[in-house]
Scaffold this motif. Structure first.
Motif, mmCIF file in Angstrom:
data_model
loop_
_atom_site.group_PDB
_atom_site.id
_atom_site.type_symbol
_atom_site.label_atom_id
_atom_site.label_comp_id
_atom_site.label_asym_id
_atom_site.label_seq_id
_atom_site.Cartn_x
_atom_site.Cartn_y
_atom_site.Cartn_z
ATOM 1 N N LEU A 127 36.444 40.489 43.725
ATOM 2 C CA LEU A 127 37.507 41.219 44.423
ATOM 3 C C LEU A 127 37.022 42.573 44.917
ATOM 4 C CD1 LEU A 127 40.329 40.547 41.782
ATOM 5 C CD2 LEU A 127 39.843 39.210 43.852
ATOM 6 N N ASP A 128 37.665 43.070 45.983
ATOM 7 C CA ASP A 128 37.353 44.426 46.443
ATOM 8 C C ASP A 128 37.943 45.440 45.464
ATOM 9 O OD1 ASP A 128 40.106 45.254 47.275
ATOM 10 O OD2 ASP A 128 39.860 43.672 48.746
ATOM 11 N N ARG A 134 45.925 36.546 40.301
ATOM 12 C CA ARG A 134 47.236 36.688 39.651
ATOM 13 C C ARG A 134 47.772 35.326 39.189
ATOM 14 N NH1 ARG A 134 50.327 41.429 40.411
ATOM 15 N NH2 ARG A 134 49.076 43.093 41.324
ATOM 16 N N GLU A 181 44.322 46.664 41.128
ATOM 17 C CA GLU A 181 45.649 46.057 41.009
ATOM 18 C C GLU A 181 45.654 45.003 39.899
ATOM 19 O OE1 GLU A 181 46.342 44.599 44.935
ATOM 20 O OE2 GLU A 181 46.909 46.563 45.751
ATOM 21 N N VAL A 182 44.586 44.197 39.836
ATOM 22 C CA VAL A 182 44.471 43.189 38.790
ATOM 23 C C VAL A 182 44.355 43.854 37.417
ATOM 24 C CG1 VAL A 182 42.912 41.423 37.829
ATOM 25 C CG2 VAL A 182 43.582 41.341 40.243
ATOM 26 N N SER A 218 45.400 35.144 49.002
ATOM 27 C CA SER A 218 44.274 36.087 49.011
ATOM 28 C C SER A 218 43.556 36.020 47.661
ATOM 29 C CB SER A 218 44.791 37.507 49.231
ATOM 30 O OG SER A 218 45.532 37.945 48.099
ATOM 31 N N LYS A 255 40.201 47.951 45.624
ATOM 32 C CA LYS A 255 41.657 48.130 45.551
ATOM 33 C C LYS A 255 42.310 46.953 44.809
ATOM 34 C CE LYS A 255 45.748 49.044 48.435
ATOM 35 N NZ LYS A 255 46.603 47.988 47.862
ATOM 36 N N THR A 256 41.903 45.735 45.166
ATOM 37 C CA THR A 256 42.464 44.551 44.517
ATOM 38 C C THR A 256 42.056 44.486 43.052
ATOM 39 O OG1 THR A 256 42.275 43.413 46.646
ATOM 40 C CG2 THR A 256 42.754 42.053 44.737
ATOM 41 N N SER A 257 40.812 44.892 42.748
ATOM 42 C CA SER A 257 40.345 44.931 41.359
ATOM 43 C C SER A 257 41.240 45.814 40.511
ATOM 44 C CB SER A 257 38.908 45.460 41.293
ATOM 45 O OG SER A 257 38.008 44.571 41.907
ATOM 46 N N THR A 278 37.306 40.756 37.887
ATOM 47 C CA THR A 278 37.378 41.471 39.167
ATOM 48 C C THR A 278 36.096 41.303 39.981
ATOM 49 O OG1 THR A 278 36.531 43.509 38.152
ATOM 50 C CG2 THR A 278 38.922 43.202 38.157
ATOM 51 N N GLY A 316 43.147 38.394 45.475
ATOM 52 C CA GLY A 316 43.970 39.040 44.455
ATOM 53 C C GLY A 316 45.118 38.155 44.001
ATOM 54 N N GLN A 317 45.724 37.444 44.956
ATOM 55 C CA GLN A 317 46.823 36.537 44.600
ATOM 56 C C GLN A 317 46.313 35.369 43.753
ATOM 57 O OE1 GLN A 317 48.138 35.882 48.656
ATOM 58 N NE2 GLN A 317 50.044 37.005 48.302
#
Length: 233
Positions: A172-173, A149, A179-180, A143, A175-177, A169, A145-146
Protein backbone atom coordinates in the motif's frame (compact mmCIF):
# COMPACT_ATOMS: atom_id res chain seq x y z
CA UNK A 1 -1.56 -15.11 25.58
CA UNK A 2 1.58 -16.29 23.75
CA UNK A 3 4.58 -17.96 25.42
CA UNK A 4 7.59 -19.01 23.36
CA UNK A 5 10.45 -20.74 25.18
CA UNK A 6 13.85 -21.61 23.70
CA UNK A 7 12.48 -22.04 20.18
CA UNK A 8 14.78 -23.52 17.55
CA UNK A 9 14.08 -24.19 13.88
CA UNK A 10 16.38 -25.53 11.17
CA UNK A 11 15.79 -26.36 7.53
CA UNK A 12 17.67 -28.94 5.50
CA UNK A 13 19.23 -27.35 2.42
CA UNK A 14 20.68 -30.20 0.42
CA UNK A 15 23.44 -31.67 2.59
CA UNK A 16 23.53 -28.59 4.82
CA UNK A 17 21.31 -27.57 7.72
CA UNK A 18 20.25 -23.90 8.00
CA UNK A 19 19.63 -22.92 11.64
CA UNK A 20 17.00 -20.18 11.28
CA UNK A 21 15.73 -19.68 14.85
CA UNK A 22 18.36 -20.03 17.58
CA UNK A 23 16.63 -20.06 20.93
CA UNK A 24 13.79 -17.54 20.80
CA UNK A 25 12.19 -16.54 24.12
CA UNK A 26 9.17 -14.34 23.62
CA UNK A 27 5.95 -13.62 25.52
CA UNK A 28 2.94 -11.57 24.43
CA UNK A 29 0.24 -10.55 26.92
CA UNK A 30 -3.42 -10.25 26.04
CA UNK A 31 -4.21 -6.90 24.42
CA UNK A 32 -0.67 -6.10 23.27
CA UNK A 33 0.17 -4.61 19.85
CA UNK A 34 3.64 -5.86 18.94
CA UNK A 35 5.74 -5.32 15.81
CA UNK A 36 8.36 -7.88 14.80
CA UNK A 37 11.16 -6.44 12.69
CA UNK A 38 14.23 -7.84 11.01
CA UNK A 39 15.98 -7.91 7.67
CA UNK A 40 15.47 -10.69 5.15
CA UNK A 41 16.82 -13.91 6.64
CA UNK A 42 16.44 -12.77 10.25
CA UNK A 43 13.87 -15.44 11.02
CA UNK A 44 10.77 -13.28 11.38
CA UNK A 45 8.76 -15.13 8.71
CA UNK A 46 9.71 -18.49 10.24
CA UNK A 47 8.63 -17.24 13.67
CA UNK A 48 5.33 -16.01 12.24
CA UNK A 49 4.74 -19.37 10.52
CA UNK A 50 5.27 -21.17 13.84
CA UNK A 51 2.98 -18.73 15.66
CA UNK A 52 0.40 -19.31 12.92
CA UNK A 53 0.70 -23.11 13.23
CA UNK A 54 1.83 -23.30 9.61
CA UNK A 55 5.16 -24.77 10.71
CA UNK A 56 6.49 -26.44 13.85
CA UNK A 57 9.64 -25.81 15.85
CA UNK A 58 12.35 -28.45 16.20
CA UNK A 59 12.93 -27.62 19.87
CA UNK A 60 11.34 -25.46 22.52
CA UNK A 61 7.71 -24.79 23.39
CA UNK A 62 4.85 -22.65 22.11
CA UNK A 63 1.81 -22.05 24.30
CA UNK A 64 -1.22 -20.14 22.99
CA UNK A 65 -3.90 -19.02 25.46
CA UNK A 66 -2.73 -21.72 27.88
CA UNK A 67 -2.77 -24.47 25.25
CA UNK A 68 0.50 -26.21 24.30
CA UNK A 69 0.92 -26.16 20.51
CA UNK A 70 2.89 -29.26 19.52
CA UNK A 71 2.65 -32.39 17.41
CA UNK A 72 -0.54 -31.23 15.69
CA UNK A 73 -1.82 -33.06 12.66
CA UNK A 74 -3.09 -30.81 9.86
CA UNK A 75 -6.74 -31.29 10.76
CA UNK A 76 -6.24 -30.21 14.39
CA UNK A 77 -3.86 -27.41 13.37
CA UNK A 78 -6.50 -26.08 10.95
CA UNK A 79 -9.14 -26.21 13.69
CA UNK A 80 -6.89 -24.37 16.15
CA UNK A 81 -5.99 -21.75 13.54
CA UNK A 82 -9.65 -21.13 12.85
CA UNK A 83 -10.46 -20.90 16.54
CA UNK A 84 -7.52 -18.88 17.86
CA UNK A 85 -5.99 -16.91 14.99
CA UNK A 86 -6.89 -14.33 12.38
CA UNK A 87 -4.47 -13.72 9.51
CA UNK A 88 -3.82 -10.51 7.55
CA UNK A 89 -1.50 -10.84 4.55
CA UNK A 90 0.44 -8.35 2.41
CA UNK A 91 -1.20 -9.78 -0.73
CA UNK A 92 -4.72 -9.75 0.84
CA UNK A 93 -5.41 -13.38 -0.24
CA UNK A 94 -9.01 -12.66 -1.19
CA UNK A 95 -10.95 -15.13 -3.35
CA UNK A 96 -11.29 -13.33 -6.68
CA UNK A 97 -14.67 -14.73 -7.70
CA UNK A 98 -16.39 -14.04 -4.35
CA UNK A 99 -17.66 -10.62 -3.29
CA UNK A 100 -16.49 -8.80 -0.18
CA UNK A 101 -19.28 -10.20 1.99
CA UNK A 102 -18.55 -13.81 1.01
CA UNK A 103 -14.81 -13.30 1.48
CA UNK A 104 -15.35 -12.06 5.03
CA UNK A 105 -17.58 -15.06 5.73
CA UNK A 106 -15.07 -17.74 4.68
CA UNK A 107 -13.72 -18.51 8.20
CA UNK A 108 -17.32 -18.79 9.42
CA UNK A 109 -18.12 -21.23 6.61
CA UNK A 110 -15.30 -23.47 7.82
CA UNK A 111 -16.67 -23.19 11.36
CA UNK A 112 -19.95 -24.64 10.07
CA UNK A 113 -22.00 -21.51 10.75
CA UNK A 114 -25.26 -21.37 8.78
CA UNK A 115 -25.40 -18.97 5.85
CA UNK A 116 -27.90 -16.49 7.36
CA UNK A 117 -25.85 -16.01 10.54
CA UNK A 118 -22.66 -15.99 8.47
CA UNK A 119 -23.92 -13.15 6.29
CA UNK A 120 -25.13 -11.14 9.30
CA UNK A 121 -21.76 -11.45 11.05
CA UNK A 122 -19.88 -10.72 7.82
CA UNK A 123 -21.88 -7.54 7.27
CA UNK A 124 -21.24 -6.49 10.87
CA UNK A 125 -17.48 -6.72 10.31
CA UNK A 126 -17.66 -4.99 6.92
CA UNK A 127 -19.48 -2.16 8.68
CA UNK A 128 -16.74 -2.15 11.32
CA UNK A 129 -14.07 -1.52 8.67
CA UNK A 130 -16.23 1.03 6.83
CA UNK A 131 -17.08 -1.07 3.77
CA UNK A 132 -20.76 -1.99 4.17
CA UNK A 133 -21.56 -0.21 0.88
CA UNK A 134 -19.01 -2.40 -0.94
CA UNK A 135 -20.37 -5.76 0.29
CA UNK A 136 -21.42 -6.98 -3.18
CA UNK A 137 -18.25 -5.86 -4.97
CA UNK A 138 -15.62 -8.31 -6.19
CA UNK A 139 -11.96 -7.83 -5.18
CA UNK A 140 -11.02 -6.48 -8.64
CA UNK A 141 -13.50 -3.64 -8.05
CA UNK A 142 -11.76 -2.57 -4.83
CA UNK A 143 -8.68 -0.42 -4.19
CA UNK A 144 -5.67 -1.86 -2.36
CA UNK A 145 -6.76 -0.23 0.89
CA UNK A 146 -10.30 -1.56 0.53
CA UNK A 147 -8.99 -5.07 -0.15
CA UNK A 148 -6.93 -4.92 3.03
CA UNK A 149 -9.96 -3.73 4.98
CA UNK A 150 -11.93 -6.71 3.67
CA UNK A 151 -9.02 -8.94 4.73
CA UNK A 152 -9.06 -7.38 8.22
CA UNK A 153 -12.83 -7.90 8.46
CA UNK A 154 -12.31 -11.54 7.43
CA UNK A 155 -9.61 -11.95 10.09
CA UNK A 156 -11.96 -10.55 12.74
CA UNK A 157 -15.05 -12.49 11.69
CA UNK A 158 -14.12 -15.69 13.51
CA UNK A 159 -13.46 -13.62 16.67
CA UNK A 160 -9.91 -14.94 17.13
CA UNK A 161 -7.76 -14.52 20.24
CA UNK A 162 -4.83 -13.16 18.21
CA UNK A 163 -4.40 -11.34 14.89
CA UNK A 164 -1.21 -12.10 12.96
CA UNK A 165 -0.45 -9.49 10.30
CA UNK A 166 2.32 -10.27 7.81
CA UNK A 167 3.50 -7.00 6.20
CA UNK A 168 -0.10 -5.68 6.19
CA UNK A 169 0.91 -2.37 4.61
CA UNK A 170 3.64 -3.73 2.31
CA UNK A 171 1.54 -3.38 -0.87
CA UNK A 172 0.00 0.00 0.00
CA UNK A 173 0.99 3.63 -0.45
CA UNK A 174 1.82 5.71 2.63
CA UNK A 175 -1.59 7.37 3.07
CA UNK A 176 -3.45 4.06 2.70
CA UNK A 177 -0.92 2.33 4.99
CA UNK A 178 -1.66 4.83 7.76
CA UNK A 179 -5.40 4.41 7.26
CA UNK A 180 -5.01 0.64 7.65
CA UNK A 181 -2.83 1.12 10.73
CA UNK A 182 -5.38 3.49 12.22
CA UNK A 183 -7.94 0.70 11.85
CA UNK A 184 -5.55 -1.86 13.39
CA UNK A 185 -4.83 0.48 16.31
CA UNK A 186 -8.57 0.88 16.90
CA UNK A 187 -9.06 -2.90 16.93
CA UNK A 188 -6.20 -3.24 19.41
CA UNK A 189 -7.72 -0.55 21.65
CA UNK A 190 -10.83 -2.74 21.88
CA UNK A 191 -8.61 -5.39 23.49
CA UNK A 192 -7.47 -7.58 20.59
CA UNK A 193 -3.93 -9.00 20.73
CA UNK A 194 -2.11 -8.18 17.47
CA UNK A 195 1.34 -9.09 16.12
CA UNK A 196 2.64 -7.31 13.03
CA UNK A 197 5.63 -8.39 10.96
CA UNK A 198 6.98 -5.33 9.16
CA UNK A 199 10.20 -3.94 7.74
CA UNK A 200 8.88 -0.37 7.87
CA UNK A 201 10.11 1.62 10.86
CA UNK A 202 7.23 4.12 10.83
CA UNK A 203 4.67 1.28 10.84
CA UNK A 204 6.51 -0.48 13.69
CA UNK A 205 6.32 2.66 15.82
CA UNK A 206 2.53 2.60 15.48
CA UNK A 207 2.60 -0.47 17.72
CA UNK A 208 3.35 -0.41 21.45
CA UNK A 209 6.35 -2.73 21.44
CA UNK A 210 9.04 -3.54 18.87
CA UNK A 211 10.90 -6.87 18.79
CA UNK A 212 13.99 -6.94 16.56
CA UNK A 213 15.33 -10.20 15.16
CA UNK A 214 18.76 -10.71 13.64
CA UNK A 215 20.26 -14.02 12.50
CA UNK A 216 17.63 -16.01 14.36
CA UNK A 217 17.87 -14.33 17.76
CA UNK A 218 16.06 -11.43 19.40
CA UNK A 219 18.56 -8.58 19.71
CA UNK A 220 16.14 -6.00 21.10
CA UNK A 221 12.67 -6.01 22.69
CA UNK A 222 11.48 -2.52 23.58
CA UNK A 223 8.26 -0.88 24.70
CA UNK A 224 7.83 2.27 22.61
CA UNK A 225 5.72 5.40 22.72
CA UNK A 226 2.98 4.59 20.22
CA UNK A 227 2.61 6.93 17.25
CA UNK A 228 -1.06 7.39 16.40
CA UNK A 229 -1.54 6.58 12.73
CA UNK A 230 -3.98 9.39 11.96
CA UNK A 231 -1.47 11.97 13.18
CA UNK A 232 0.78 11.10 10.23
CA UNK A 233 -1.78 11.30 7.43
Amino acid sequence: MIEIKDLHKSYQMGSNSLHVLKGINFNVSEGELVSIMGSSGSGKSTLLNILGMLDEADEGSYTLDGLPIRNLNEKIAARYRNKFLGFIFQSFNLITYKNALDNVGMPLYYQGIKRKERMEKSMHYLEKVGLADWATHLPNELSGGQKQRVAIARALASEPKVLLADEPTGALDTKTSYEVMELIQGINEEGKTILIVTHEDDIAHMSKRIVNLKDGVIIDDTTVVQVKAKANV
